[in-house]
Design a protein around this motif. Structure first.
Motif, PDB file in Angstrom:
ATOM      1  N   GLU A  41       0.843  -1.189   0.000  1.00 19.92           N
ATOM      2  CA  GLU A  41       0.000   0.000   0.000  1.00 19.92           C
ATOM      3  C   GLU A  41       0.880   1.241   0.000  1.00 19.92           C
ATOM      4  OE1 GLU A  41      -2.741  -0.029   3.259  1.00 19.92           O
ATOM      5  OE2 GLU A  41      -3.357  -2.104   2.924  1.00 19.92           O
ATOM      6  N   GLY A  42       0.384   2.297  -0.621  1.00 14.14           N
ATOM      7  CA  GLY A  42       1.089   3.574  -0.594  1.00 14.14           C
ATOM      8  C   GLY A  42       2.456   3.490  -1.228  1.00 14.14           C
ATOM      9  N   SER A  43       3.448   4.062  -0.560  1.00 19.07           N
ATOM     10  CA  SER A  43       4.779   4.208  -1.154  1.00 19.07           C
ATOM     11  C   SER A  43       5.718   3.034  -0.891  1.00 19.07           C
ATOM     12  CB  SER A  43       5.439   5.495  -0.626  1.00 19.07           C
ATOM     13  OG  SER A  43       5.618   5.416   0.769  1.00 19.07           O
ATOM     14  N   LEU A  44       5.269   2.015  -0.175  1.00 16.14           N
ATOM     15  CA  LEU A  44       6.153   0.885   0.121  1.00 16.14           C
ATOM     16  C   LEU A  44       5.941  -0.264  -0.863  1.00 16.14           C
ATOM     17  CD1 LEU A  44       6.223   0.536   4.015  1.00 16.14           C
ATOM     18  CD2 LEU A  44       7.871   1.670   2.514  1.00 16.14           C
ATOM     19  N   ARG A  45       7.053  -0.888  -1.242  1.00 16.50           N
ATOM     20  CA  ARG A  45       7.043  -2.059  -2.119  1.00 16.50           C
ATOM     21  C   ARG A  45       7.980  -3.105  -1.535  1.00 16.50           C
ATOM     22  NH1 ARG A  45       3.605   0.775  -3.505  1.00 16.50           N
ATOM     23  NH2 ARG A  45       3.103   1.609  -5.582  1.00 16.50           N
ATOM     24  N   GLU A  57      14.953 -14.113  -0.112  1.00 20.05           N
ATOM     25  CA  GLU A  57      15.414 -12.757   0.154  1.00 20.05           C
ATOM     26  C   GLU A  57      14.356 -11.764  -0.291  1.00 20.05           C
ATOM     27  OE1 GLU A  57      18.920  -9.580  -1.109  1.00 20.05           O
ATOM     28  OE2 GLU A  57      19.292 -11.741  -1.323  1.00 20.05           O
ATOM     29  N   ALA A  58      13.975 -10.866   0.612  1.00 14.97           N
ATOM     30  CA  ALA A  58      13.007  -9.810   0.314  1.00 14.97           C
ATOM     31  C   ALA A  58      13.679  -8.461   0.496  1.00 14.97           C
ATOM     32  CB  ALA A  58      11.792  -9.926   1.235  1.00 14.97           C
ATOM     33  N   VAL A  59      13.394  -7.531  -0.410  1.00 19.04           N
ATOM     34  CA  VAL A  59      13.990  -6.197  -0.357  1.00 19.04           C
ATOM     35  C   VAL A  59      12.869  -5.165  -0.295  1.00 19.04           C
ATOM     36  CG1 VAL A  59      15.434  -4.507  -1.539  1.00 19.04           C
ATOM     37  CG2 VAL A  59      16.036  -6.932  -1.623  1.00 19.04           C
ATOM     38  N   ILE A  60      12.915  -4.304   0.714  1.00 18.47           N
ATOM     39  CA  ILE A  60      11.903  -3.262   0.889  1.00 18.47           C
ATOM     40  C   ILE A  60      12.337  -2.018   0.118  1.00 18.47           C
ATOM     41  CG2 ILE A  60      10.711  -1.804   2.563  1.00 18.47           C
ATOM     42  CD1 ILE A  60      11.445  -3.982   4.680  1.00 18.47           C
ATOM     43  N   LEU A  85      13.592 -16.506   5.946  1.00 18.51           N
ATOM     44  CA  LEU A  85      13.417 -15.237   5.245  1.00 18.51           C
ATOM     45  C   LEU A  85      14.535 -14.282   5.641  1.00 18.51           C
ATOM     46  CD1 LEU A  85      11.638 -13.363   3.456  1.00 18.51           C
ATOM     47  CD2 LEU A  85      10.439 -12.700   5.558  1.00 18.51           C
ATOM     48  N   VAL A  86      15.120 -13.616   4.636  1.00 18.60           N
ATOM     49  CA  VAL A  86      16.127 -12.566   4.850  1.00 18.60           C
ATOM     50  C   VAL A  86      15.553 -11.278   4.276  1.00 18.60           C
ATOM     51  CG1 VAL A  86      18.470 -11.770   4.388  1.00 18.60           C
ATOM     52  CG2 VAL A  86      18.021 -14.219   4.692  1.00 18.60           C
ATOM     53  N   VAL A  87      15.469 -10.236   5.102  1.00 16.83           N
ATOM     54  CA  VAL A  87      14.867  -8.972   4.673  1.00 16.83           C
ATOM     55  C   VAL A  87      15.914  -7.871   4.707  1.00 16.83           C
ATOM     56  CG1 VAL A  87      13.047  -7.273   5.087  1.00 16.83           C
ATOM     57  CG2 VAL A  87      12.625  -9.694   5.587  1.00 16.83           C
ATOM     58  N   GLY A  88      16.005  -7.125   3.615  1.00 20.99           N
ATOM     59  CA  GLY A  88      16.899  -5.979   3.546  1.00 20.99           C
ATOM     60  C   GLY A  88      16.173  -4.797   2.930  1.00 20.99           C
ATOM     61  N   PRO A 273      22.333  -9.739   2.430  1.00 18.00           N
ATOM     62  CA  PRO A 273      21.699  -9.252   1.201  1.00 18.00           C
ATOM     63  C   PRO A 273      22.727  -8.584   0.300  1.00 18.00           C
ATOM     64  CG  PRO A 273      20.368  -8.677   3.127  1.00 18.00           C
ATOM     65  CD  PRO A 273      21.671  -9.228   3.634  1.00 18.00           C
ATOM     66  N   GLN A 274      22.656  -8.867  -1.011  1.00 20.70           N
ATOM     67  CA  GLN A 274      23.660  -8.331  -1.942  1.00 20.70           C
ATOM     68  C   GLN A 274      23.667  -6.813  -1.940  1.00 20.70           C
ATOM     69  OE1 GLN A 274      25.939 -10.184  -3.462  1.00 20.70           O
ATOM     70  NE2 GLN A 274      26.882  -8.292  -4.203  1.00 20.70           N
ATOM     71  N   LEU A 275      22.484  -6.201  -1.857  1.00 18.00           N
ATOM     72  CA  LEU A 275      22.416  -4.734  -1.858  1.00 18.00           C
ATOM     73  C   LEU A 275      23.073  -4.148  -0.616  1.00 18.00           C
ATOM     74  CD1 LEU A 275      18.810  -4.249  -3.230  1.00 18.00           C
ATOM     75  CD2 LEU A 275      20.931  -3.582  -4.367  1.00 18.00           C
ATOM     76  N   TRP A 276      23.070  -4.899   0.491  1.00 11.52           N
ATOM     77  CA  TRP A 276      23.694  -4.432   1.752  1.00 11.52           C
ATOM     78  C   TRP A 276      25.206  -4.355   1.589  1.00 11.52           C
ATOM     79  CZ3 TRP A 276      26.801  -5.510   5.986  1.00 11.52           C
ATOM     80  CH2 TRP A 276      26.435  -4.937   7.212  1.00 11.52           C
ATOM     81  N   LEU A 277      25.733  -5.193   0.702  1.00 11.35           N
ATOM     82  CA  LEU A 277      27.184  -5.294   0.543  1.00 11.35           C
ATOM     83  C   LEU A 277      27.736  -4.317  -0.492  1.00 11.35           C
ATOM     84  CD1 LEU A 277      27.499  -9.179   0.566  1.00 11.35           C
ATOM     85  CD2 LEU A 277      28.088  -7.635   2.420  1.00 11.35           C
ATOM     86  N   THR A 278      26.875  -3.698  -1.307  1.00 12.78           N
ATOM     87  CA  THR A 278      27.346  -2.823  -2.371  1.00 12.78           C
ATOM     88  C   THR A 278      27.272  -1.374  -1.949  1.00 12.78           C
ATOM     89  OG1 THR A 278      25.120  -2.800  -3.334  1.00 12.78           O
ATOM     90  CG2 THR A 278      26.689  -4.445  -4.174  1.00 12.78           C
TER      91      THR A 278
END
Length: 278
Positions: A41-45, A57-60, A85-88, A273-278
Motif C-alpha cells: 500500500e502507498g509508497s512501500l514495495r 530474500e526480500a527487499v523493501i 526469510l532474509v529482509v533488507g 543481502p547483496q544490496l547491503w554489501l554494495t
C-alpha cells in the motif's frame, strides 16, 4: 478567511504525507521458502531479487525517497513453520527535517515453529531536526529464531552535516510464546549532538548499531570479542537468557559498516543481502 487558509494549509500538508504498508507471509513449499501472501500500500514495495532457494530474500523499497514529519509506514512480516526469510532494504533510509510532526514506523515480525528471520536493513540516516518514532515488535514460537541488525547514523559526515537537534524514539519488544524475552528503548530528544558527545553515550561517535540474535549464547559473544583487533570503532557483545546482544558505535557510517560486516561474519552471517554489501 484566516481560518479557511489555515485549514487549507493543513489539508495540503496531510495530502503530501507518505503512507505505506507492506504485509508479507512466506511458507515452505517443495523445499523452498516462497511468498504466500503479499500486500503493498502507498509508497512501500517489496521485491524478491534472488532465485528460489531454501531462504527467500526480500527487499523493501520506499518510493517516497525517504521519511519526513507526518509520514507513516507499517511493515508486517510472517514466517511460516520451517521457512527462512532474509529482509533488507534497497538503500539507506533518510529521515528528513520535520516542522513538528514525527515520522512513524511500526515493524511487526512473526516467526512460527522452526522458522528463521534475518532482519538486515541498511542504515537510517538522520538529518538535523528530523523526528522519528519507531517500534519493533517480534513474536517467536517455540524454537523459532531471529537475527536483527539495525543501524542509525546522525548526519552525513562526508557532507559536513551534523545533527544538532532532533527526536528519535526507538522501542523494541521480543516475545517467545507470548512471554517477554527482550525489551529495549532508545530516546534522543532535543540536543542530539550534545548527548552523543557524552562519554557514557557515544563519546562523539555518530554511527550506532544494535544487533540481536535469538537464540544466542555466550559462545557467539566470545567469538565477537575474539576479533576485537579487527574493529575500528567500539563493539561490545554479551549473552544472557538465551539471546546475544551487540552494541556498536563508530565515527561514521563507513566504519560502522566495516565493523558490522566483520562481526556478522564470525556469527555465520555470510549470506548478507547483496544490496547491503554494495
Amino acid at each position: 478567511m484566516g481560518s479557511a487558509a489555515a485549514l487549507t494549509e493543513r489539508d495540503v500538508f496531510a495530502a503530501n504525507r507518505a503512507h505505506g504498508r507492506v504485509a508479507l507471509a512466506v511458507a515452505v513449499q517443495s523445499g523452498f521458502t516462497r511468498r504466500v501472501g503479499v500486500r503493498e500500500e502507498g509508497s512501500l514495495r517489496v521485491r524478491f531479487p534472488g532465485p528460489s532457494a531454501a531462504a527467500l530474500e526480500a527487499v523493501i523499497v520506499n518510493t517516497a525517497g525517504g521519511m519526513a514529519g507526518g509520514d507513516r509506514f507499517d511493515l508486517d512480516f510472517k514466517v511460516g513453520p520451517g521457512a527462512e526469510l532474509v529482509v533488507g532494504t534497497v538503500a539507506a533510509e533518510k529521515v528528513y527535517r520535520s516542522n513538528g510532526p514525527d515520522a512513524e514506523v511500526s515493524i511487526k515480525l512473526d516467526v512460527a515453529l522452526g522458522g528463521s528471520l534475518s532482519w538486515l536493513p541498511q542504515e537510517l540516516i538522520f538529518f538535523d531536526h528530523a523526528r522519528l518514532h519507531r517500534s519493533i515488535d517480534v513474536e517467536l514460537a517455540g524454537d523459532a529464531s531471529i537475527f536483527i541488525a539495525e543501524a542509525v547514523i546522525f548526519g552525513r559526515s562526508a557532507m559536513g552535516e551534523k545533527v544538532q537537534n532532533g527526536y528519535f524514539f526507538d522501542r523494541w519488544r521480543v516475545r517467545r510464546d507470548g512471554r517477554l524475552l527482550f525489551a529495549d528503548g532508545l530516546r534522543f530528544d532535543g540536543a542530539v549532538a550534545a548527548r552523543l558527545a557524552e562519554p557514557a553515550i557515544s563519546h562523539d561517535n555518530i554511527a550506532l548499531a544494535t544487533v540481536l540474535m535469538v537464540p544466542g549464547e555466550e559462545a557467539q559473544a566470545t567469538a565477537v570479542r575474539a576479533i576485537s583487533g579487527q574493529f575500528i570503532g567500539e563493539v561490545g557483545a554479551s549473552a544472557w537468557g538465551g539471546l546475544m546482544l551487540m552494541r556498536l558505535c563508530a565515527p561514521d557510517g563507513a566504519v560502522l559498516r566495516h565493523d558490522l560486516a566483520a562481526a556478522l561474519s564470525v556469527l555465520g552471517r555470510t549470506a548478507l543481502p547483496q544490496l547491503w554489501l554494495t
